[in-house]
Design a protein around this motif. Structure first.
Motif, short mmCIF file in Angstrom:
data_model
loop_
_atom_site.label_atom_id
_atom_site.label_comp_id
_atom_site.label_asym_id
_atom_site.label_seq_id
_atom_site.Cartn_x
_atom_site.Cartn_y
_atom_site.Cartn_z
N GLU A 1 13.14 23.50 60.49
CA GLU A 1 12.79 24.89 61.05
C GLU A 1 11.44 25.11 61.27
O GLU A 1 10.80 25.84 62.35
CB GLU A 1 13.47 25.79 60.18
CG GLU A 1 13.82 27.24 60.82
CD GLU A 1 14.83 27.92 59.91
OE1 GLU A 1 14.57 29.18 59.55
OE2 GLU A 1 15.76 27.49 59.63
N GLU A 2 10.39 24.51 60.37
CA GLU A 2 9.02 24.96 60.43
C GLU A 2 8.48 24.37 61.80
O GLU A 2 7.60 24.67 62.11
CB GLU A 2 8.55 23.96 59.09
CG GLU A 2 8.76 22.69 59.27
CD GLU A 2 8.52 21.83 58.03
OE1 GLU A 2 7.70 20.70 58.14
OE2 GLU A 2 8.84 22.40 56.91
N ASP A 3 9.28 23.64 62.67
CA ASP A 3 8.69 22.95 63.83
C ASP A 3 9.22 23.59 64.91
O ASP A 3 9.08 23.21 66.25
CB ASP A 3 9.20 21.38 64.05
CG ASP A 3 8.46 20.57 62.65
OD1 ASP A 3 7.39 20.88 62.30
OD2 ASP A 3 9.33 19.51 62.54
N LEU A 4 10.10 24.69 64.90
CA LEU A 4 10.75 25.36 65.89
C LEU A 4 10.38 26.61 66.34
O LEU A 4 11.17 27.38 67.26
CB LEU A 4 12.51 25.28 65.74
CG LEU A 4 12.71 23.97 65.32
CD1 LEU A 4 14.17 23.92 64.84
CD2 LEU A 4 12.97 23.18 66.45
N ASP A 5 9.15 27.15 65.98
CA ASP A 5 8.66 28.26 66.45
C ASP A 5 9.71 29.49 66.31
O ASP A 5 9.88 30.28 67.32
CB ASP A 5 8.22 28.39 67.72
CG ASP A 5 7.33 29.21 68.20
OD1 ASP A 5 6.62 29.99 67.54
OD2 ASP A 5 7.30 29.73 69.52
N GLY A 6 10.30 29.81 65.16
CA GLY A 6 11.00 30.76 64.89
C GLY A 6 12.51 30.63 65.12
O GLY A 6 13.23 31.46 64.87
N VAL A 7 13.00 29.50 65.72
CA VAL A 7 14.41 29.12 66.02
C VAL A 7 14.85 28.31 64.84
O VAL A 7 14.29 27.61 64.25
CB VAL A 7 14.50 28.25 67.29
CG1 VAL A 7 15.93 28.26 67.62
CG2 VAL A 7 13.79 29.14 68.71
N ALA A 8 16.12 29.09 64.33
CA ALA A 8 16.85 28.26 63.22
C ALA A 8 16.99 26.65 63.81
O ALA A 8 17.56 26.41 64.77
CB ALA A 8 18.16 29.01 62.84
N ALA A 9 17.01 25.79 62.65
CA ALA A 9 16.85 24.48 63.01
C ALA A 9 18.39 24.28 63.20
O ALA A 9 18.65 23.12 64.15
CB ALA A 9 16.65 23.75 61.50
N ASP A 10 19.69 24.87 62.78
CA ASP A 10 20.90 24.49 63.18
C ASP A 10 21.08 24.82 64.46
O ASP A 10 21.98 24.29 65.27
CB ASP A 10 21.97 24.95 62.11
CG ASP A 10 21.97 26.28 62.01
OD1 ASP A 10 21.00 27.06 62.41
OD2 ASP A 10 23.20 27.10 61.53
N THR A 11 20.72 26.21 65.14
CA THR A 11 20.63 26.55 66.14
C THR A 11 20.34 25.65 67.29
O THR A 11 20.92 24.95 68.09
CB THR A 11 20.13 27.67 66.55
OG1 THR A 11 20.91 28.97 65.63
CG2 THR A 11 20.28 28.32 68.06
N SER A 12 18.89 25.14 66.85
CA SER A 12 18.38 24.16 68.09
C SER A 12 19.06 22.82 67.76
O SER A 12 19.13 22.17 68.99
CB SER A 12 17.02 24.04 67.53
OG SER A 12 16.02 23.03 68.27
N ALA A 13 19.62 22.45 66.81
CA ALA A 13 19.98 21.12 66.73
C ALA A 13 21.68 21.03 67.68
O ALA A 13 21.91 20.19 68.38
CB ALA A 13 20.63 20.70 65.47
N TYR A 14 22.25 22.39 67.53
CA TYR A 14 23.60 22.41 68.18
C TYR A 14 23.31 22.31 69.71
O TYR A 14 23.84 21.86 70.61
CB TYR A 14 24.39 23.66 67.87
CG TYR A 14 25.02 23.52 66.42
CD1 TYR A 14 26.02 22.50 66.52
CD2 TYR A 14 24.78 24.28 65.41
CE1 TYR A 14 26.63 22.63 65.18
CE2 TYR A 14 25.42 24.29 64.27
CZ TYR A 14 26.31 23.32 64.27
OH TYR A 14 27.06 23.06 62.98
N GLU A 15 22.01 23.36 70.05
CA GLU A 15 21.76 23.15 71.43
C GLU A 15 21.34 21.94 72.01
O GLU A 15 21.85 21.52 73.11
CB GLU A 15 20.31 24.27 71.84
CG GLU A 15 20.83 25.78 71.59
CD GLU A 15 19.59 26.75 71.60
OE1 GLU A 15 19.95 27.86 71.61
OE2 GLU A 15 18.63 26.22 71.40
N TRP A 16 20.57 21.15 71.33
CA TRP A 16 20.19 19.87 71.91
C TRP A 16 21.32 19.00 72.09
O TRP A 16 21.34 18.04 72.76
CB TRP A 16 18.93 19.47 70.63
CG TRP A 16 18.39 18.41 71.19
CD1 TRP A 16 18.71 16.89 70.84
CD2 TRP A 16 17.10 18.13 72.09
NE1 TRP A 16 18.00 16.07 71.57
CE2 TRP A 16 16.82 16.62 72.03
CE3 TRP A 16 16.36 18.96 72.67
CZ2 TRP A 16 15.93 16.47 73.22
CZ3 TRP A 16 15.01 18.41 73.29
CH2 TRP A 16 14.94 17.09 73.57
#
Length: 113
Positions: free
Chosen positions: A73-88
């Motif tokens: 999450e710290e690398d994602l500019d405010g996006v939750a890590a799980d949300t980003s992972a699912y999108e990717w």
């Protein structure tokens, strides 16, 4: 077209974006499972880490790692890590589906929404 479906990720609340990402991931994952014998492992923690791994299976034996998505999450500019992972992962799975279908000569796959 429905306004709800045309909103960008920036216009959605975090819950809406996560829900859309989960739906897209599971749609792509189920589609890919039709083409290959795979299983997934999902992990997220309270520290803002998320991990998705998909392995090919031979019977009950885990085999080759097909996809690995890891987000902090710290690398994602405010996006939750799980949300980003699912999108990717959803986007990666659709790319893999297109490639596998092209190799099999089965035509194009459905597009995710």
């Amino acid at each position: 077209m429905d306004r709800e479906r045309t909103r960008t990720a920036q216009e959605m609340s975090e819950d809406e974006r996560r829900s859309k990402a989960l739906d897209a991931y599971y749609e792509a994952y189920e589609e890919y499972r039709q083409l290959d014998n795979v299983r997934h492992h999902l992990y997220s923690d309270v520290y803002g880490n998320a991990l998705i791994e998909i392995h090919r299976y031979n019977g009950e034996r885990r085999g080759e790692l097909v996809l690995r998505v890891k987000r902090k999450e710290e690398d994602l500019d405010g996006v939750a890590a799980d949300t980003s992972a699912y999108e990717w992962a959803a986007n990666s799975l659709w790319d893999m589906i297109h490639k596998k279908r092209a190799e099999q000569g089965a035509g194009p796959a459905r597009e995710s929404a």
